[in-house]
Design a protein around this motif. Structure first.
Motif, PDB file in Angstrom:
ATOM      1  N   ALA A  97       0.855  -1.182   0.000  1.00  0.00           N
ATOM      2  CA  ALA A  97       0.000   0.000   0.000  1.00  0.00           C
ATOM      3  C   ALA A  97       0.894   1.236   0.000  1.00  0.00           C
ATOM      4  CB  ALA A  97      -0.904  -0.003   1.229  1.00  0.00           C
ATOM      5  N   ARG A  98       0.303   2.404  -0.260  1.00  0.00           N
ATOM      6  CA  ARG A  98       1.111   3.628  -0.353  1.00  0.00           C
ATOM      7  C   ARG A  98       1.944   3.860   0.900  1.00  0.00           C
ATOM      8  NH1 ARG A  98       0.654   8.991   0.906  1.00  0.00           N
ATOM      9  NH2 ARG A  98      -1.404   8.690   1.818  1.00  0.00           N
ATOM     10  N   GLN A  99       1.355   3.610   2.059  1.00  0.00           N
ATOM     11  CA  GLN A  99       2.099   3.818   3.303  1.00  0.00           C
ATOM     12  C   GLN A  99       3.297   2.874   3.390  1.00  0.00           C
ATOM     13  OE1 GLN A  99       0.672   3.021   7.661  1.00  0.00           O
ATOM     14  NE2 GLN A  99       0.035   5.102   7.109  1.00  0.00           N
ATOM     15  N   SER A 100       3.116   1.647   2.929  1.00  0.00           N
ATOM     16  CA  SER A 100       4.219   0.690   2.926  1.00  0.00           C
ATOM     17  C   SER A 100       5.327   1.143   1.983  1.00  0.00           C
ATOM     18  CB  SER A 100       3.725  -0.697   2.521  1.00  0.00           C
ATOM     19  OG  SER A 100       2.770  -1.180   3.440  1.00  0.00           O
ATOM     20  N   LEU A 101       4.947   1.702   0.853  1.00  0.00           N
ATOM     21  CA  LEU A 101       5.944   2.235  -0.080  1.00  0.00           C
ATOM     22  C   LEU A 101       6.722   3.381   0.560  1.00  0.00           C
ATOM     23  CD1 LEU A 101       3.853   2.280  -3.386  1.00  0.00           C
ATOM     24  CD2 LEU A 101       5.886   0.890  -2.955  1.00  0.00           C
ATOM     25  N   GLU A 102       6.020   4.227   1.304  1.00  0.00           N
ATOM     26  CA  GLU A 102       6.702   5.328   1.983  1.00  0.00           C
ATOM     27  C   GLU A 102       7.674   4.809   3.031  1.00  0.00           C
ATOM     28  OE1 GLU A 102       3.301   8.792   1.385  1.00  0.00           O
ATOM     29  OE2 GLU A 102       3.527   7.837   3.348  1.00  0.00           O
ATOM     30  N   HIS A 103       7.299   3.743   3.707  1.00  0.00           N
ATOM     31  CA  HIS A 103       8.206   3.164   4.696  1.00  0.00           C
ATOM     32  C   HIS A 103       9.466   2.616   4.026  1.00  0.00           C
ATOM     33  CE1 HIS A 103       4.658   2.492   7.706  1.00  0.00           C
ATOM     34  NE2 HIS A 103       4.975   3.758   7.540  1.00  0.00           N
ATOM     35  N   LEU A 104       9.309   2.022   2.845  1.00  0.00           N
ATOM     36  CA  LEU A 104      10.480   1.566   2.094  1.00  0.00           C
ATOM     37  C   LEU A 104      11.370   2.752   1.725  1.00  0.00           C
ATOM     38  CD1 LEU A 104       8.965  -1.097  -0.340  1.00  0.00           C
ATOM     39  CD2 LEU A 104      10.332  -1.519   1.706  1.00  0.00           C
ATOM     40  N   LEU A 105      10.743   3.863   1.343  1.00  0.00           N
ATOM     41  CA  LEU A 105      11.497   5.069   1.007  1.00  0.00           C
ATOM     42  C   LEU A 105      12.247   5.588   2.228  1.00  0.00           C
ATOM     43  CD1 LEU A 105      12.273   7.492  -0.783  1.00  0.00           C
ATOM     44  CD2 LEU A 105      10.035   8.504  -0.218  1.00  0.00           C
ATOM     45  N   TRP A 106      11.558   5.677   3.348  1.00  0.00           N
ATOM     46  CA  TRP A 106      12.206   6.159   4.573  1.00  0.00           C
ATOM     47  C   TRP A 106      13.392   5.273   4.948  1.00  0.00           C
ATOM     48  CZ3 TRP A 106       7.498   7.173   8.355  1.00  0.00           C
ATOM     49  CH2 TRP A 106       6.649   8.133   7.783  1.00  0.00           C
ATOM     50  N   SER A 132       9.354  16.466  14.775  1.00  0.00           N
ATOM     51  CA  SER A 132       8.045  15.999  14.313  1.00  0.00           C
ATOM     52  C   SER A 132       7.889  14.485  14.438  1.00  0.00           C
ATOM     53  CB  SER A 132       7.798  16.426  12.859  1.00  0.00           C
ATOM     54  OG  SER A 132       8.778  15.891  11.990  1.00  0.00           O
ATOM     55  N   ASN A 133       8.965  13.778  14.784  1.00  0.00           N
ATOM     56  CA  ASN A 133       8.838  12.342  15.050  1.00  0.00           C
ATOM     57  C   ASN A 133       7.824  12.073  16.149  1.00  0.00           C
ATOM     58  OD1 ASN A 133      10.754  11.622  13.153  1.00  0.00           O
ATOM     59  ND2 ASN A 133      12.437  11.494  14.615  1.00  0.00           N
ATOM     60  N   ALA A 134       7.646  13.037  17.041  1.00  0.00           N
ATOM     61  CA  ALA A 134       6.693  12.862  18.142  1.00  0.00           C
ATOM     62  C   ALA A 134       5.275  12.682  17.625  1.00  0.00           C
ATOM     63  CB  ALA A 134       6.757  14.058  19.092  1.00  0.00           C
ATOM     64  N   PHE A 135       4.991  13.205  16.428  1.00  0.00           N
ATOM     65  CA  PHE A 135       3.640  13.105  15.872  1.00  0.00           C
ATOM     66  C   PHE A 135       3.450  11.875  14.996  1.00  0.00           C
ATOM     67  CE2 PHE A 135       4.252  17.725  16.558  1.00  0.00           C
ATOM     68  CZ  PHE A 135       3.229  17.923  17.477  1.00  0.00           C
ATOM     69  N   ILE A 136       4.522  11.195  14.638  1.00  0.00           N
ATOM     70  CA  ILE A 136       4.410  10.027  13.756  1.00  0.00           C
ATOM     71  C   ILE A 136       4.987   8.784  14.410  1.00  0.00           C
ATOM     72  CG2 ILE A 136       4.410  11.405  11.646  1.00  0.00           C
ATOM     73  CD1 ILE A 136       7.359  10.485  11.231  1.00  0.00           C
ATOM     74  N   TRP A 137       5.037   8.754  15.743  1.00  0.00           N
ATOM     75  CA  TRP A 137       5.668   7.620  16.415  1.00  0.00           C
ATOM     76  C   TRP A 137       4.961   6.308  16.104  1.00  0.00           C
ATOM     77  CZ3 TRP A 137       2.863   4.688  19.792  1.00  0.00           C
ATOM     78  CH2 TRP A 137       1.748   5.274  20.403  1.00  0.00           C
ATOM     79  N   ARG A 138       3.653   6.352  15.861  1.00  0.00           N
ATOM     80  CA  ARG A 138       2.954   5.110  15.526  1.00  0.00           C
ATOM     81  C   ARG A 138       3.453   4.548  14.192  1.00  0.00           C
ATOM     82  NH1 ARG A 138      -0.865   8.222  18.018  1.00  0.00           N
ATOM     83  NH2 ARG A 138      -2.023   7.262  19.747  1.00  0.00           N
ATOM     84  N   ARG A 139       3.616   5.418  13.205  1.00  0.00           N
ATOM     85  CA  ARG A 139       4.117   4.962  11.904  1.00  0.00           C
ATOM     86  C   ARG A 139       5.547   4.482  12.018  1.00  0.00           C
ATOM     87  NH1 ARG A 139       2.882   8.115   6.485  1.00  0.00           N
ATOM     88  NH2 ARG A 139       3.953   6.210   5.815  1.00  0.00           N
ATOM     89  N   ILE A 140       6.350   5.181  12.803  1.00  0.00           N
ATOM     90  CA  ILE A 140       7.740   4.769  12.980  1.00  0.00           C
ATOM     91  C   ILE A 140       7.805   3.380  13.595  1.00  0.00           C
ATOM     92  CG2 ILE A 140       9.834   5.234  14.313  1.00  0.00           C
ATOM     93  CD1 ILE A 140       9.291   8.223  13.903  1.00  0.00           C
TER      94      ILE A 140
END
Length: 284
Positions: free
Chosen positions: A105-114, A136-144
Motif C-alpha cells: 500500500a502507499r504507506q508501505s511504499l513510503e516506509h520503504l522510502l524512509w 516531528s517524530n513525536a507526531f508520527i511515532w505510531r508509523r515509525i
C-alpha cells in the motif's frame, strides 16, 4: 477448541467440493489454471533494522544531543530528516491495485522510502548506527514503530516552561498564546509516545549539567562503548546549522555544551503546562 477444529474440517471439505465442481464443468480442451504459491505478505525486512529515534519537542536540546552522538565513531546522527515529508504519489488510477497485489500500500511504499534514506545516510557515513532527531517524530511515532518494529527510542525532555521561553526567543513573530499552544500540543505527543513505547528518557537539564554521565547512559542503552571525544563535539564535522536542519543558535555553534537556563518559577509556568511539568518531574 473442538469448534475451531470442526470449522477447519468443514472448510477443507467445502474447498474440495468446489474443486470437483470446477473440474466437472470445465469445457473440453481447457487446461486448469496453475496454482502459484505467493510469498508471505508480511512486513518487508528493513535495510536498517534498528534505527534510533529521538522523541522530543522543539527547543528541547535535540541538536545538542545529536552532535554529541554524531561525535561517536559508530553513531551517525545527521541533521533533521523530516521523514514525514517524504511521500509517495501513485499517479495512475491503476497503480494502487498493482502495488496492492505486491502487498505494498502507499504507506508501505513510503516506509520503504524512509528506510532507504536511512540506509543511504548510514552507508555514506561508514558507521553502523543511525539516530534521527527530527522533533516531528513525536507526531508520527505510531508509523515509525510500525515501519521499524525493532526501532529504539530516546525521549528527550525539557521543562515545558523553558521550551515556551526558548520558542519566544527564537521566533520573534510568535505570540505567547501561540507558543503555549504549540508547546502543549508537542509535549502531549511526546508524553503519549513515552507512555506507549519502550526507551530511555534523558532531560536537557541533566544533559547540559553532566554531559559525560548522560552520554554514558545513552551509550549503554545503545550497546556501544562511551568515547571521550563525544564531549568535544566542536572538533567534529556535523554539517550546517541552519533552519529546518536543527538549532542554529550561537550556543550550538560554539562547539561546547552550554548550561541550561534556570528553570522558571512555578508561578511563571502557563497553567495548561503545569500538570505535565509535574508529571515530568519538574517540581510540585
Amino acid at each position: 477448541m473442538e469448534q475451531t477444529q470442526r470449522s477447519k474440517v468443514v472448510g477443507r471439505a467445502v474447498r474440495r467440493r468446489s474443486k470437483h465442481l470446477i473440474e466437472a464443468f470445465r469445457p473440453p480442451g481447457v487446461k486448469p489454471r496453475r496454482t502459484i504459491q505467493l510469498p508471505d505478505r508480511g512486513a518487508s525486512p528493513r535495510l536498517v533494522d534498528s534505527p534510533v529515534f529521538v522523541i522530543s519537542t522543539q527547543r528541547s536540546g535535540s541538536t545538542l544531543l545529536r552532535v554529541l552522538l554524531n561525535s561517536h565513531s559508530r553513531i551517525r546522527a545527521p541533521h533533521e530528516l523530516h521523514l514525514d515529508s517524504l511521500q509517495v504519489e501513485l499517479s495512475a488510477d491503476y497503480a494502487d491495485s498493482i502495488m496492492d497485489e505486491l502487498g505494498l500500500a502507499r504507506q508501505s511504499l513510503e516506509h520503504l522510502l524512509w528506510d532507504g534514506v536511512l540506509d543511504h545516510e548510514l552507508r555514506r557515513s561508514g558507521k553502523d548506527l543511525i539516530v534521527d532527531k527530527t522533533p516531528s517524530n513525536a507526531f508520527i511515532w505510531r508509523r515509525i514503530s510500525s515501519a521499524w518494529p525493532n526501532a529504539r527510542y530516546l525521549f528527550l525532555l525539557r521543562h515545558p516552561g523553558s521550551v515556551v521561553e526558548s520558542l519566544l526567543t527564537r521566533h520573534e513573530d510568535f505570540t505567547l498564546e501561540r507558543a503555549i499552544d504549540d508547546v502543549r500540543t508537542q509535549v502531549n505527543a511526546v508524553d503519549e509516545a513515552r507512555r506507549c513505547l519502550d526507551g530511555l528518557t534523558v532531560t536537557y537539564e541533566d544533559l547540559t549539567a553532566d554531559p559525560e554521565r548522560e552520554t554514558r547512559r545513552i551509550c549503554s542503552y545503545l550497546g556501544v562503548d562511551w568515547e571521550p571525544q563525544m564531549l568535544d563535539y566542536g572538533k567534529q564535522e556535523h554539517g550546517p546549522f541552519k533552519p529546518y536542519f536543527g538549532d542554529w543558535s550561537e550556543n550550538i555553534a560554539s562547539g561546547q555544551v552550554q548550561q541550561a537556563r534556570p528553570l522558571p518559577a512555578a508561578t511563571q509556568v502557563p497553567e495548561v503546562l503545569r500538570g505535565i511539568s509535574q508529571d515530568w518531574g519538574y517540581g510540585s
